[in-house]
Design an enzyme around this catalytic site. Structure first.
Site, PDB file in Angstrom:
ATOM      1  N   GLU A  92      11.183 -11.197 -16.821  1.00 34.54           N
ATOM      2  CA  GLU A  92      11.253 -12.377 -17.661  1.00 34.54           C
ATOM      3  C   GLU A  92      12.146 -13.437 -17.015  1.00 34.54           C
ATOM      4  O   GLU A  92      13.158 -13.117 -16.383  1.00 34.54           O
ATOM      5  CB  GLU A  92      11.815 -12.013 -19.032  1.00 34.54           C
ATOM      6  CG  GLU A  92      10.928 -11.056 -19.800  1.00 34.54           C
ATOM      7  CD  GLU A  92      11.570 -10.529 -21.065  1.00 34.54           C
ATOM      8  OE1 GLU A  92      10.954  -9.667 -21.716  1.00 34.54           O
ATOM      9  OE2 GLU A  92      12.697 -10.955 -21.385  1.00 34.54           O
ATOM     10  N   CYS A 342      16.376 -10.451 -23.932  1.00 33.28           N
ATOM     11  CA  CYS A 342      15.865  -9.976 -22.655  1.00 33.28           C
ATOM     12  C   CYS A 342      15.160  -8.634 -22.803  1.00 33.28           C
ATOM     13  O   CYS A 342      15.689  -7.702 -23.410  1.00 33.28           O
ATOM     14  CB  CYS A 342      17.016  -9.830 -21.651  1.00 33.28           C
ATOM     15  SG  CYS A 342      17.677 -11.405 -21.092  1.00 33.28           S
TER      16      CYS A 342
END
Length: 360
Positions: A92, A342
């Site tokens: 990500e 996250c």
């Protein structure tokens, strides 16, 4: 996936210049290619003036090998990208609005997964898959910069605080930082970059010795070792006092500040006693404290479910630290509507068996 011999060494400026020269180009062509890809990663370089031999070589071995597998945009403007590499694995990268108009902040990943096992982090659920190379880290910046320019925004700061522990992959992190701050590309200055760590003393020492000119953020989350081992099991290898000493040495050697990251967890580490303990630990340290509201992920590795502190508790915690002379800020929550913590997007993508493979 291209054969290993076809991988272009563009993240190493010396090798990159040599590769371009081998294919009939000059240093000015090397700069043109990088500057174009940094703004438009999908560019076929048709608009860039290049020797034919170099253009043919680039067509046979494209410099960038990642793609965007998924893109999410939150109501507050936060952009979250799932960057997929040729082996099918993803990380990500996040773009957030900055505090000043026209400026934004980027968050980069340094590993696919993470071995630190932080109990309130979604990335921990998948464990560590592998390290990222320097070019794989930089490609995340290119993709984010592309989105920033489309939004008429400039990336003013970068933090290595996405998936993974940067100091556990320091060689690649360092190489990527040197590339991003190379004056030939005019992308970033060293002071615009912060490296975040759970607190690996030897890694902090090596980062200081590298003299990259970057700032450091230490993810502390508890002022005593017992509670910290519960929240960050891997960090139990390094006592708080040892890491604290290394952070102070980092400031002395680099003349760069250290930020203490502290995620507020309701009824876990947000009590007045915890605030007082943190104040005592950091007194007269010169550190800044960043209080982070939790983005909930559900059940942690231990089976515990964590909740964010309420607003008044966070404000009381902040005032205790400020009264002790510690500059303290409460980070604004971003990306709540897209599960911005996250590891959440990567985990959802990995569970989706219908997700298209790389190159499909």
């Amino acid at each position: 996936m291209p054969a290993e011999s076809a991988i272009v060494p563009w993240c190493d400026p010396v090798q990159w210049d040599a590769w371009v020269g081998h294919h009939g180009g000059r240093p000015l062509h090397a700069r043109r290619i990088i500057k174009t890809l940094a703004r438009k990663p999908l560019s076929d370089l048709a608009d860039v003036e290049l020797p034919r031999s170099l253009r043919v070589a680039l067509a046979a071995a494209p410099p960038l090998r990642s793609r965007i597998a998924q893109r999410q945009v939150a109501a507050d403007g936060t952009v979250k990208l799932l960057v997929q590499y040729p082996d099918g694995l993803c990380v990500e990268a996040v773009l957030m609005n900055g505090d000043r108009p026209g400026c934004c902040a980027a968050c980069l990943s340094s590993q696919i997964g993470c071995a630190m096992a932080c109990d309130f982090c979604a990335t921990a659920r998948g464990g560590l898959r592998r390290n990222l190379s320097a070019d794989e880290i930089v490609e995340q910046f290119f993709w984010l910069n592309h989105h920033a320019e489309a939004a008429d925004c400039r990336i003013a700061s970068v933090v290595y605080m996405g998936m993974g522990e940067p100091l556990a992959n320091l060689a690649a992190a360092e190489a990527s930082i040197r590339f991003l701050t190379d004056p030939r590309w005019n992308l970033l200055g060293p002071r615009q970059i912060t490296v975040s760590t759970v607190g690996i003393p030897a890694g902090i020492a090596r980062l200081a010795e590298a003299q990259l000119g970057v700032h450091l953020a230490w993810s502390l989350h508890a002022a005593d070792d017992a509670l910290r081992r519960t929240l960050l099991p891997a960090a139990g290898h390094w006592p708080i006092a040892q890491t604290l000493t290394e952070c102070r040495r980092f400031m002395q050697q680099t003349n760069r500040y250290v930020t203490i990251s502290y995620c507020l967890l309701r009824d876990v580490n947000d009590s007045p006693a915890c605030a007082a303990a943190l104040s005592g630990l950091l007194a007269a340290s010169g550190f800044h404290v960043n209080l982070i509201p939790l983005n909930q992920i559900g059940t942690g590795l231990s089976g515990a479910v964590y909740h964010p502190s309420d607003k008044q508790t966070a404000l009381n915690f902040q005032q205790t630290l400020i009264a002790a002379g510690l500059p303290t800020h409460i980070r604004r929550r971003r990306g709540q509507d897209i599960a911005a913590a996250c590891g959440q997007l990567q985990g959802a993508h990995a569970a989706d068996k219908s997700a298209a493979p790389y190159g499909a």
